[in-house]
Design a protein around this motif. Structure first.
Motif, PDB file in Angstrom:
ATOM      1  N   GLY B 487       0.809  -1.212   0.000  1.00 59.28           N
ATOM      2  CA  GLY B 487       0.000   0.000   0.000  1.00 59.28           C
ATOM      3  C   GLY B 487       0.841   1.260   0.000  1.00 59.28           C
ATOM      4  O   GLY B 487       0.417   2.296  -0.509  1.00 59.28           O
ATOM      5  N   VAL B 488       2.036   1.149   0.567  1.00 59.19           N
ATOM      6  CA  VAL B 488       2.936   2.304   0.626  1.00 59.19           C
ATOM      7  C   VAL B 488       3.866   2.340  -0.589  1.00 59.19           C
ATOM      8  O   VAL B 488       4.163   3.420  -1.120  1.00 59.19           O
ATOM      9  N   TYR B 489       4.293   1.160  -1.022  1.00 61.32           N
ATOM     10  CA  TYR B 489       5.295   1.065  -2.093  1.00 61.32           C
ATOM     11  C   TYR B 489       4.867   0.005  -3.101  1.00 61.32           C
ATOM     12  O   TYR B 489       5.478  -1.048  -3.192  1.00 61.32           O
ATOM     13  N   PRO B 490       3.844   0.296  -3.899  1.00 65.08           N
ATOM     14  CA  PRO B 490       3.372  -0.716  -4.853  1.00 65.08           C
ATOM     15  C   PRO B 490       4.282  -0.870  -6.058  1.00 65.08           C
ATOM     16  O   PRO B 490       4.123  -1.820  -6.830  1.00 65.08           O
ATOM     17  N   LYS B 491       5.217   0.043  -6.206  1.00 67.31           N
ATOM     18  CA  LYS B 491       6.105   0.039  -7.382  1.00 67.31           C
ATOM     19  C   LYS B 491       6.851  -1.284  -7.500  1.00 67.31           C
ATOM     20  O   LYS B 491       7.139  -1.753  -8.600  1.00 67.31           O
ATOM     21  N   ILE B 492       7.137  -1.880  -6.344  1.00 71.40           N
ATOM     22  CA  ILE B 492       7.918  -3.110  -6.362  1.00 71.40           C
ATOM     23  C   ILE B 492       7.172  -4.207  -7.122  1.00 71.40           C
ATOM     24  O   ILE B 492       7.775  -5.101  -7.719  1.00 71.40           O
ATOM     25  N   LEU B 493       5.855  -4.128  -7.107  1.00 71.71           N
ATOM     26  CA  LEU B 493       5.040  -5.115  -7.817  1.00 71.71           C
ATOM     27  C   LEU B 493       4.663  -4.618  -9.195  1.00 71.71           C
ATOM     28  O   LEU B 493       4.689  -5.364 -10.182  1.00 71.71           O
ATOM     29  N   LEU B 494       4.328  -3.345  -9.277  1.00 70.03           N
ATOM     30  CA  LEU B 494       3.836  -2.804 -10.551  1.00 70.03           C
ATOM     31  C   LEU B 494       4.931  -2.746 -11.604  1.00 70.03           C
ATOM     32  O   LEU B 494       4.647  -2.825 -12.803  1.00 70.03           O
ATOM     33  N   ASP B 495       6.173  -2.611 -11.165  1.00 70.88           N
ATOM     34  CA  ASP B 495       7.274  -2.593 -12.128  1.00 70.88           C
ATOM     35  C   ASP B 495       7.351  -3.887 -12.921  1.00 70.88           C
ATOM     36  O   ASP B 495       7.743  -3.897 -14.090  1.00 70.88           O
ATOM     37  N   SER B 496       6.994  -4.985 -12.265  1.00 72.33           N
ATOM     38  CA  SER B 496       7.085  -6.287 -12.932  1.00 72.33           C
ATOM     39  C   SER B 496       5.999  -6.456 -13.978  1.00 72.33           C
ATOM     40  O   SER B 496       6.166  -7.223 -14.923  1.00 72.33           O
ATOM     41  N   ILE B 497       4.880  -5.781 -13.798  1.00 72.35           N
ATOM     42  CA  ILE B 497       3.742  -6.018 -14.695  1.00 72.35           C
ATOM     43  C   ILE B 497       3.542  -4.893 -15.696  1.00 72.35           C
ATOM     44  O   ILE B 497       2.760  -5.032 -16.627  1.00 72.35           O
ATOM     45  N   HIS B 498       4.262  -3.799 -15.512  1.00 73.68           N
ATOM     46  CA  HIS B 498       3.967  -2.621 -16.341  1.00 73.68           C
ATOM     47  C   HIS B 498       4.171  -2.909 -17.822  1.00 73.68           C
ATOM     48  O   HIS B 498       3.310  -2.610 -18.658  1.00 73.68           O
ATOM     49  N   PHE B 499       5.315  -3.473 -18.162  1.00 70.42           N
ATOM     50  CA  PHE B 499       5.594  -3.720 -19.577  1.00 70.42           C
ATOM     51  C   PHE B 499       4.681  -4.787 -20.150  1.00 70.42           C
ATOM     52  O   PHE B 499       4.307  -4.724 -21.326  1.00 70.42           O
ATOM     53  N   SER B 500       4.357  -5.771 -19.325  1.00 67.93           N
ATOM     54  CA  SER B 500       3.461  -6.828 -19.817  1.00 67.93           C
ATOM     55  C   SER B 500       2.081  -6.250 -20.114  1.00 67.93           C
ATOM     56  O   SER B 500       1.454  -6.589 -21.127  1.00 67.93           O
ATOM     57  N   VAL B 501       1.601  -5.389 -19.248  1.00 76.39           N
ATOM     58  CA  VAL B 501       0.282  -4.790 -19.471  1.00 76.39           C
ATOM     59  C   VAL B 501       0.326  -3.866 -20.677  1.00 76.39           C
ATOM     60  O   VAL B 501      -0.593  -3.855 -21.501  1.00 76.39           O
ATOM     61  N   SER B 502       1.394  -3.102 -20.796  1.00 81.51           N
ATOM     62  CA  SER B 502       1.505  -2.185 -21.941  1.00 81.51           C
ATOM     63  C   SER B 502       1.553  -2.953 -23.247  1.00 81.51           C
ATOM     64  O   SER B 502       0.903  -2.571 -24.228  1.00 81.51           O
ATOM     65  N   SER B 503       2.313  -4.035 -23.269  1.00 78.41           N
ATOM     66  CA  SER B 503       2.388  -4.808 -24.519  1.00 78.41           C
ATOM     67  C   SER B 503       1.070  -5.501 -24.793  1.00 78.41           C
ATOM     68  O   SER B 503       0.689  -5.706 -25.941  1.00 78.41           O
ATOM     69  N   LEU B 504       0.332  -5.846 -23.744  1.00 78.16           N
ATOM     70  CA  LEU B 504      -0.987  -6.447 -23.938  1.00 78.16           C
ATOM     71  C   LEU B 504      -1.933  -5.434 -24.579  1.00 78.16           C
ATOM     72  O   LEU B 504      -2.690  -5.739 -25.484  1.00 78.16           O
ATOM     73  N   LEU B 505      -1.878  -4.192 -24.100  1.00 77.71           N
ATOM     74  CA  LEU B 505      -2.790  -3.165 -24.609  1.00 77.71           C
ATOM     75  C   LEU B 505      -2.388  -2.661 -25.982  1.00 77.71           C
ATOM     76  O   LEU B 505      -3.221  -2.497 -26.859  1.00 77.71           O
ATOM     77  N   TYR B 506      -1.128  -2.375 -26.152  1.00 74.99           N
ATOM     78  CA  TYR B 506      -0.686  -1.712 -27.362  1.00 74.99           C
ATOM     79  C   TYR B 506      -0.214  -2.690 -28.414  1.00 74.99           C
ATOM     80  O   TYR B 506       0.680  -2.408 -29.177  1.00 74.99           O
ATOM     81  N   THR B 507      -0.831  -3.877 -28.474  1.00 74.62           N
ATOM     82  CA  THR B 507      -0.633  -4.766 -29.613  1.00 74.62           C
ATOM     83  C   THR B 507      -1.525  -4.280 -30.718  1.00 74.62           C
ATOM     84  O   THR B 507      -2.251  -3.303 -30.578  1.00 74.62           O
ATOM     85  N   THR B 508      -1.471  -4.985 -31.832  1.00 71.19           N
ATOM     86  CA  THR B 508      -1.969  -4.392 -33.057  1.00 71.19           C
ATOM     87  C   THR B 508      -3.094  -5.214 -33.644  1.00 71.19           C
ATOM     88  O   THR B 508      -2.895  -6.258 -34.237  1.00 71.19           O
ATOM     89  N   PHE B 509      -4.303  -4.707 -33.481  1.00 70.55           N
ATOM     90  CA  PHE B 509      -5.456  -5.327 -34.114  1.00 70.55           C
ATOM     91  C   PHE B 509      -6.357  -4.232 -34.639  1.00 70.55           C
ATOM     92  O   PHE B 509      -6.524  -3.209 -34.007  1.00 70.55           O
ATOM     93  N   PRO B 510      -6.970  -4.426 -35.773  1.00 70.56           N
ATOM     94  CA  PRO B 510      -7.937  -3.425 -36.219  1.00 70.56           C
ATOM     95  C   PRO B 510      -9.251  -3.612 -35.493  1.00 70.56           C
ATOM     96  O   PRO B 510      -9.682  -4.732 -35.256  1.00 70.56           O
ATOM     97  N   LEU B 511      -9.849  -2.515 -35.113  1.00 68.11           N
ATOM     98  CA  LEU B 511     -11.178  -2.572 -34.513  1.00 68.11           C
ATOM     99  C   LEU B 511     -12.083  -1.665 -35.310  1.00 68.11           C
ATOM    100  O   LEU B 511     -11.740  -0.537 -35.626  1.00 68.11           O
ATOM    101  N   LYS B 512     -13.255  -2.157 -35.631  1.00 70.39           N
ATOM    102  CA  LYS B 512     -14.134  -1.398 -36.503  1.00 70.39           C
ATOM    103  C   LYS B 512     -15.289  -0.847 -35.683  1.00 70.39           C
ATOM    104  O   LYS B 512     -15.735  -1.422 -34.710  1.00 70.39           O
TER     105      LYS B 512
END
Lengths: 103, 542
Positions: B487-512
């Motif tokens: 609760g005080v220092y979530p960075k220790i956990l979020l650092d591990s998932i940040h790139f994975s979440v970003s790559s999950l979101l910013y992959t490439t699919f067309p949406l209509k």
């Protein structure tokens, strides 16, 4: 006055922990909880409520229609109508008459 | 390393067969194996490269079977692997005072079919000759192995196999080792509800295989399905995961399973099993079926809001301590799902963090209730009042966990809820604003629960007993430390998932349609992806 466990419970008398201190629980220690038959019956009734539920009761039908149809449909309509409706880009960057950024 | 995480508990099962006669040694061996697994998972976390969104430590176990079993870990799965490896030894410590072995006859009377089988097999030496303590511990180790396998496999069919296989030991755990009256009904509800929903997921996975020719996750992420097929697949998978989450109205199995299960079972259910669905939402629905996820998000938000409001109101009406915590889990998981489907980095990270935090706080609350039950053998809330007078240390720890459950700042739950709701607010402020009202309702029942159990004069129905002992204190202390630290220092956990979440979101699919090119937080293009090694897989029609 009869000072048995039931009447003490009914009167809500404060129990001095020091006067009835018990050693750590051993297997088979049955006096640690004074069971109230009314509480046991109430707990059993709450656990078995599902067996006595009937839709023939008008109150249940009314609650079911409101809770299972009207409210979910209303929330669904709200969800689909408000989806992506707010554009947060430049939302709070309107010009102000009392504050101007320095160049 | 990844296969070691799965194999170590299985080796522990073999070790238990050897030392089964000695109950104390059995428990020590099991605890040692699970702590070793925890240490291995922490080493994995230390070696994990948080600056990469790709799968790491990828292992291909083609020498095991003719089918290729591929294991890999990224930020999302690492989180849940660590949680699993932490929760299992805690559940063993919580169950240390196991009931003394009884014969199986009285237990089998509830299970006519098994009794028939047992009678027929009586002449054959079987594992049933081993005392019950070892059986219970074997089941726990098997659950650990299957759960870790679920988070590590890179194949949809293996994911499904692990997803379903977890049900069997849970079914046995609740049906055999629970001391409750409704244990058989609870175990059947858990098993049949989840199994029936999972059949639709199996249909979807088989359809994926028929269309794409593979269930390999890495290959599937390089292509896309057509819209209409995505919608159908999405519905099938969503039904299975919604039952596991659970989302109202598919939640019926959870309160009974949580309240009737033994303590370790409740801890596992609340801590890990519910997170299987969150992981499945991210891995399958959001990643492989993005267009359908975008289309059905309002439906998901509707169901989540209903789950939050109804579960909070139901919690206020409960009379059983375990049922209160069980119903509260429904609301918390619904908030996490709101974040997962928000299509923003904030929301997804919030959903994951809330899942992790809930996976700590909810088991801790079950341990607290288990402490109460171990002393007074009842869960009816009417009996309890004034525990602060005789168990002040327990009351302090219970208070901290009630605060964490409420989502008070300085706890990881607050950050998870805040991020999830912020992410969802970008998308649908009205609905998420209503969902945020759950903070008030959660505070309502949490304060009511604590006030009812701990404050006031000591209940005349309770005889005084000792406060928590050393084992119970050292069991609860890590939960407090981790929840407050995150609760005080979530960075220790979020650092591990940040790139994975970003790559999950910013992959490439067309949406209509639906103006999704202006959707915040997601940029979509046609995918021309290639795997490492130059192998390309491009298919966008069935």
């Amino acid at each position: 006055m009869k000072l048995d466990q039931r009447s003490m419970g009914n009167l809500g008398l404060l129990v001095d922990p020091q006067s009835i201190y018990r050693s750590p629980i051993m297997a088979g220690d049955h006096d640690i909880l004074i069971k109230d038959p009314a509480y046991e019956r109430w707990g059993y009734m709450r656990d078995e409520t599902y067996k006595h539920f009937r839709f023939t009761n008008s109150r249940n039908i009314r609650i079911a229609i409101i809770g299972c149809v009207i409210i979910p449909v209303g929330i669904g309509v709200l969800a689909f109508s408000c989806d992506y409706k707010v554009n947060w880009n430049n939302a709070f960057k309107k010009s102000s008459s009392v504050y101007k950024e320095k160049n | 390393m990844l296969s070691g995480l799965i194999i170590l508990p299985l080796l522990g099962i073999i070790g238990l067969v050897v030392v089964s006669a000695n109950h104390r040694l059995s428990k020590q061996v099991t605890l040692g194996v699970t702590l070793a697994n925890l240490a291995l998972s922490l080493v994995l976390w230390g070696e994990f490269d948080g600056n990469s969104g790709e799968y790491q430590f990828v292992q291909e176990l083609s020498y095991v079977t003719e089918w290729q079993i591929k294991l890999g870990v990224d930020g999302l799965s690492l989180l849940f692997v660590i949680l699993t490896c932490f929760i299992i030894p805690c559940s063993i410590l919580a169950s240390w005072a196991l009931p003394t072995p009884r014969t199986y006859h009285d237990l089998l009377q509830s299970w006519p079919l098994i009794e028939v089988v047992w009678v027929r097999l009586r002449g054959i030496p079987t594992l049933l000759d081993i005392p019950r303590t070892s059986h219970y511990l074997m089941v726990l180790l098997l659950v650990e192995s299957l759960l870790i396998g679920l988070f590590l496999v890179l194949d949809l069919l293996l994911f499904y196999i692990c997803y379903e296989s977890v049900l069997i030991p849970l079914f046995l755990m609740i049906g055999i080792w629970s001391t409750s009256r409704n244990k058989v009904r609870a175990s059947y509800l858990l098993f049949l509800y989840t199994l029936s929903g999972s059949l639709f997921m199996l249909l979807a996975i088989l359809s994926i295989y028929m269309a794409a020719g593979t269930t390999d996750y890495l290959l599937l992420t390089t292509g896309e399905f057509t819209s209409s097929v995505q919608y159908a697949l999405w519905l099938g998978v969503f039904l299975a995961l919604a039952i596991k989450s659970p989302i109202i109205p598919l939640h019926i199995w959870l309160p009974l399973a949580h309240s009737e299960a033994p303590l370790a079972g409740s801890i596992l259910l609340a801590g890990i099993v519910l997170k299987m669905a969150t992981y499945g939402f991210l891995r399958i629905l959001v990643t492989l079926l993005p267009e359908a996820s975008e289309f059905f998000t309002p439906l998901v938000y509707t169901l989540c809001l209903i789950s939050i409001l109804y579960s909070c109101l139901s919690t206020l009406r409960q009379s059983n301590l375990k049922s209160i915590i069980a119903y509260s889990s429904i609301g918390h998981m619904a908030i996490a799902i709101l974040g997962v489907f928000s299509n923003t980095t904030l929301g997804i990270e919030g959903g994951l963090l809330l899942g992790f935090a809930h996976g700590l706080v909810s088991p801790a609350l079950f341990v607290c209730v288990g402490i109460i039950y171990e002393r007074w053998h009842t869960l009816i809330i009417l009996y309890f009042r004034g525990l602060t007078t005789i168990m002040p240390l327990f009351a302090l720890l219970f208070f901290i966990f009630c605060l964490a459950n409420m989502g008070v700042p300085l706890t990881a739950n607050f950050l998870g809820e805040f991020l999830s709701l912020t992410g969802g607010f970008n998308r649908n402020p009205v609905l998420v604003g209503l969902a945020a009202s759950s903070m008030v309702l959660v505070a309502g029942y949490s304060i009511w629960l604590y006030n009812r159990v701990c404050f006031g004069s000591l209940s005349p129905y309770l005889r005084a007993t000792l406060d928590i002992n050393r084992r119970e204190f050292y069991l609860l202390l890590p939960f407090v430390v981790i929840v407050v630290f995150l609760g005080v220092y979530p960075k220790i956990l979020l650092d591990s998932i940040h790139f994975s979440v970003s790559s999950l979101l910013y992959t490439t699919f067309p949406l209509k349609g639906r103006g999704l090119s202006e959707a915040p937080g997601r940029i979509i293009f046609k995918n021309q992806g290639r795997l490492a090694g130059g192998v390309s897989k491009e298919w966008n029609s069935i």
